[in-house]
Scaffold this active site. Sequence first.
Site, PDB file in Angstrom:
ATOM      1  N   TRP A  97       0.867  -1.193   0.000  1.00  0.00           N
ATOM      2  CA  TRP A  97       0.000   0.000   0.000  1.00  0.00           C
ATOM      3  C   TRP A  97       0.892   1.228   0.000  1.00  0.00           C
ATOM      4  CZ3 TRP A  97      -0.368   4.008   3.669  1.00  0.00           C
ATOM      5  CH2 TRP A  97      -1.274   5.016   3.273  1.00  0.00           C
TER       6      TRP A  97
ATOM      7  N   GLU B 183      -2.953  -3.063  -2.602  1.00  0.00           N
ATOM      8  CA  GLU B 183      -4.102  -2.507  -1.867  1.00  0.00           C
ATOM      9  C   GLU B 183      -4.500  -1.134  -2.418  1.00  0.00           C
ATOM     10  OE1 GLU B 183      -3.322  -1.902   2.293  1.00  0.00           O
ATOM     11  OE2 GLU B 183      -5.376  -1.275   2.733  1.00  0.00           O
TER      12      GLU B 183
ATOM     13  N   LYS C 247      -7.020   2.387  -2.655  1.00  0.00           N
ATOM     14  CA  LYS C 247      -7.611   3.322  -1.701  1.00  0.00           C
ATOM     15  C   LYS C 247      -8.298   4.456  -2.436  1.00  0.00           C
ATOM     16  CE  LYS C 247      -6.530   5.803   2.550  1.00  0.00           C
ATOM     17  NZ  LYS C 247      -5.639   5.889   3.693  1.00  0.00           N
TER      18      LYS C 247
ATOM     19  N   ASP D 244      -9.646  -3.198   1.408  1.00  0.00           N
ATOM     20  CA  ASP D 244      -9.713  -2.659   2.768  1.00  0.00           C
ATOM     21  C   ASP D 244     -11.107  -2.055   2.950  1.00  0.00           C
ATOM     22  OD1 ASP D 244      -9.610  -0.561   4.838  1.00  0.00           O
ATOM     23  OD2 ASP D 244      -7.462  -0.943   4.927  1.00  0.00           O
TER      24      ASP D 244
ATOM     25  N   HIS E 143     -11.634   1.765   2.412  1.00  0.00           N
ATOM     26  CA  HIS E 143     -11.028   2.433   1.262  1.00  0.00           C
ATOM     27  C   HIS E 143     -11.967   2.718   0.106  1.00  0.00           C
ATOM     28  CE1 HIS E 143      -6.573   1.487   2.370  1.00  0.00           C
ATOM     29  NE2 HIS E 143      -7.258   2.027   3.364  1.00  0.00           N
TER      30      HIS E 143
ATOM     31  N   HIS F 111      -8.323  -6.353   4.291  1.00  0.00           N
ATOM     32  CA  HIS F 111      -7.973  -5.542   5.447  1.00  0.00           C
ATOM     33  C   HIS F 111      -9.309  -5.185   6.065  1.00  0.00           C
ATOM     34  CE1 HIS F 111      -3.638  -3.869   4.917  1.00  0.00           C
ATOM     35  NE2 HIS F 111      -3.675  -5.164   5.105  1.00  0.00           N
TER      36      HIS F 111
ATOM     37  N   ASP G 262     -12.091   6.850   6.476  1.00  0.00           N
ATOM     38  CA  ASP G 262     -11.250   5.674   6.731  1.00  0.00           C
ATOM     39  C   ASP G 262     -10.625   5.789   8.123  1.00  0.00           C
ATOM     40  OD1 ASP G 262      -9.740   3.374   6.326  1.00  0.00           O
ATOM     41  OD2 ASP G 262      -8.103   4.451   5.367  1.00  0.00           O
TER      42      ASP G 262
ATOM     43  N   ASP H 106     -10.444   3.723  10.649  1.00  0.00           N
ATOM     44  CA  ASP H 106      -9.792   2.550  11.228  1.00  0.00           C
ATOM     45  C   ASP H 106     -10.188   2.294  12.677  1.00  0.00           C
ATOM     46  OD1 ASP H 106      -8.093   1.346   9.089  1.00  0.00           O
ATOM     47  OD2 ASP H 106      -7.276   3.369   9.006  1.00  0.00           O
TER      48      ASP H 106
ATOM     49  N   ASP I 240      -7.087  -4.545   9.843  1.00  0.00           N
ATOM     50  CA  ASP I 240      -6.343  -3.291   9.724  1.00  0.00           C
ATOM     51  C   ASP I 240      -7.122  -2.164  10.389  1.00  0.00           C
ATOM     52  OD1 ASP I 240      -4.710  -1.188   9.051  1.00  0.00           O
ATOM     53  OD2 ASP I 240      -5.278  -1.138   6.930  1.00  0.00           O
TER      54      ASP I 240
HETATM   55  C1  RNT Z   1      -3.871   2.755   4.755  1.00  0.00           C
HETATM   56  C2  RNT Z   1      -3.929   1.287   4.471  1.00  0.00           C
HETATM   57  C3  RNT Z   1      -2.775   0.482   4.959  1.00  0.00           C
HETATM   58  C4  RNT Z   1      -2.346   0.839   6.370  1.00  0.00           C
HETATM   59  C5  RNT Z   1      -1.366  -0.115   6.983  1.00  0.00           C
HETATM   60  C6  RNT Z   1      -0.706   0.455   8.182  1.00  0.00           C
HETATM   61  O1  RNT Z   1      -5.032   3.394   4.501  1.00  0.00           O
HETATM   62  O2  RNT Z   1      -5.125   0.766   4.938  1.00  0.00           O
HETATM   63  O3  RNT Z   1      -3.072  -0.854   4.839  1.00  0.00           O
HETATM   64  O4  RNT Z   1      -3.438   0.942   7.227  1.00  0.00           O
HETATM   65  O5  RNT Z   1      -0.477  -0.545   6.044  1.00  0.00           O
HETATM   66 ZN    ZN Z   2      -5.348  -1.355   4.814  1.00  0.00          ZN
END
Ligand code: RNT
Ligand code: ZN
Length: 389
Positions: free
Chosen positions: A176, A214, A216, A247, A250, A274, A282, A284, A314
């Site tokens: 990523w 990955e 986004k 993810d 994303h 993720h 996003d 998290d 994640d």
């Molecule tokens: C960032 C991505 C990525 C990170 C990690 C730390 O938006 O989701 O995967 O969260 O690599």
């Molecule tokens: Zn991620």
Amino acid sequence: MYKLAQEQYAQIGIDTESVLKSLDAIPVSMHCWQGDDVKGFEGGGELSGGIQSTGNHPGAAQSADELRAMIEKAISSIPGKTRINLHAIYGDVKGVDRNQIEPKHFSAWMDWARDKKLGLDFNPTMFSHPKAADGMTLSHPDKAIRDFWIEHGKRSRIIAECFSKQQEGDAVVNMWIPDGFKDCPVDTLSPRMRLEASLDEIYSEKRQVTDCVESKLFGIGVESYTVGSHEFYMGYSIKNKMALCLDSGHFHPTEVISAKLSAVSLFVPRICLHVSRPVRWDSDHVIALDDELTAIAKEIIRCGLLSKMDIGLDYFDGSIDRISAWTVGMRNMRKALLIALLEPFQTLKDAEHSFDFTKRLVMSEELKAMPWGAVWAEYCSRSGVPAIM
Ligand code: RNT
Ligand code: ZN
């Protein structure tokens, strides 16, 4: 309670014993970066790249030994097969620049993982670094900067190959990068052409790893344009027959990854997840046992995708106890998989195939009151972890 639940599930054609066997064998990769708010052990440096961990709860890991001790504590409350997902900044890398990392910097992790019988996965860290300060890495217009990150990517795959060789199941190397623009670019094509060329170089050597890219939509300060968008990586992974990482945070706020799995599964050889919980962006957050988590698990099970998936988490929340953040999220992922495995999928499928949508709805709704909690408690106690935290 388990005996009664077992009988009730038998009535709808579900054998809870075989469900528990299947559940226990599903690997879930736990992200190491929840333990210290994505800081890593290079010493200093701000988190950059448009991601953010907020909160100041005491107890963030200050060293790799501390982080491993925290992970062990978390795992003592997590049933099933756990893997550990590392980032490049978590090795013994104080004073080692990203284009110099080697397997020896991860030997403590490898020894520990072998001892604990844990599989390891890996991520190159292409953010929180002076050479990522322009908000561009593999797509940077300056070749010297691209080459620096290409070297980091290549070395990451070499390290991960060492993981693959000592464990069951190849290490996933998830790529990523934060590259993008805050405001609308004029040239959206050139950065993508450069990213494609950089990736081609990173992947030019064959390695025993699961390579994964990955996508986004946007990050903080990267609101208008992301080089590695969904379309970019969807195309790249299909063209190069490699894994695609989805993810949950994303995509657009109403867009869910559960709705993407079956379609994507037809065109890429592997899908990595993720699993995260975006709250309006996003953000998290720690994953909750919500509708989307259950939907993700159901899609995996209903579509028979387990053998082509690598499930990883994640998220990073610094406002609560970090060990609890791991256990809550990991247990929720497994609870969702359990709920999915306990579904009489064939009966539902038959109803749907014969256009009996009434039966499909009635059954789906009745299933929500089935005693999956009793099966979960039994699973935890058999696994030697607390049934109730
Ligand atoms: C960032 C991505 C990525 C990170 C990690 C730390 O938006 O989701 O995967 O969260 O690599
Ligand atoms: Zn991620």
